[in-house]
Design an enzyme around this catalytic site. Structure first.
Site, short mmCIF file in Angstrom:
data_model
loop_
_atom_site.label_atom_id
_atom_site.label_comp_id
_atom_site.label_asym_id
_atom_site.label_seq_id
_atom_site.Cartn_x
_atom_site.Cartn_y
_atom_site.Cartn_z
N ASN A 65 -28.36 1.32 -21.55
CA ASN A 65 -27.85 1.69 -22.93
C ASN A 65 -29.14 1.61 -24.02
O ASN A 65 -29.55 0.53 -24.01
CB ASN A 65 -26.70 0.71 -23.30
N ARG A 116 -33.20 -2.24 -23.20
CA ARG A 116 -34.51 -1.76 -23.49
C ARG A 116 -35.89 -2.77 -22.73
O ARG A 116 -36.64 -2.38 -22.41
CB ARG A 116 -34.87 -1.65 -24.90
N LYS A 143 -29.35 1.59 -26.94
CA LYS A 143 -28.92 0.83 -28.03
C LYS A 143 -29.11 -0.51 -27.81
O LYS A 143 -28.88 -1.36 -28.73
CB LYS A 143 -27.79 1.43 -28.72
N CYS A 144 -29.05 -1.00 -26.63
CA CYS A 144 -29.18 -2.50 -26.36
C CYS A 144 -30.53 -3.24 -26.03
O CYS A 144 -31.43 -2.51 -25.24
CB CYS A 144 -28.27 -2.55 -25.20
N GLY A 145 -30.79 -4.02 -26.81
CA GLY A 145 -32.00 -4.66 -26.73
C GLY A 145 -32.42 -5.15 -25.42
O GLY A 145 -33.45 -5.16 -24.76
#
Length: 137
Positions: A8, A15, A10-12
């Site tokens: 995802n 990433r 949007k997920c740190g």
């Protein structure tokens, strides 16, 4: 070595995990699971390969977990998988599949055991520095 990440963007944590994989020299197959969720069979297979209870893959933060009453113990594993299929945001991430195994990589440094070699140190988005071999289960 081939690596797949259920990601995802949007997920740190997701990433950071993706960047650790890339630092190992592998460009993984990236599956944005909110756009392309795994099939029910794939999800059940991933859970089995991780060797975790179905409930351990449920994400609570930013999901309909509470609204659906998923904190109650009345749900069977099959029902929990059904909820994840209906609401893929309930699938915790990132899940990484490599030749060395399958793992929910929370925290992100759990990916290091799945990589082809030592990546040395890595600085996460929040500034935390982690080193290969320093993984806490």
């Amino acid at each position: 070595m081939t690596i797949t990440i259920y990601h995802n963007p949007k997920c740190g944590t997701s990433r950071n995990t993706l960047e650790m994989i890339r630092k190992s020299g592998v460009e993984p197959e990236i599956i944005e699971y909110l756009k392309t969720p795994p099939s029910r069979d794939e999800l059940v297979g991933l859970i089995a390969r991780m060797g975790i209870p179905v409930r351990d893959l449920l994400r609570q933060k930013g999901t309909p977990y509470d609204e659906l009453g998923l904190g109650e113990d009345k749900w069977s594993d099959d029902e929990l998988v059904d909820f994840m299929m209906e609401h893929p945001i309930l699938i915790n991430r990132p899940i990484v599949v490599s030749d060395k195994g399958v793992r929910l990589c929370r925290p992100s440094e759990k990916v290091m055991d799945l990589l082809p070699g030592d990546i040395g140190t890595f600085t996460k988005e929040d500034g935390e520095v982690v080193a290969s071999g320093a993984v806490n289960d």
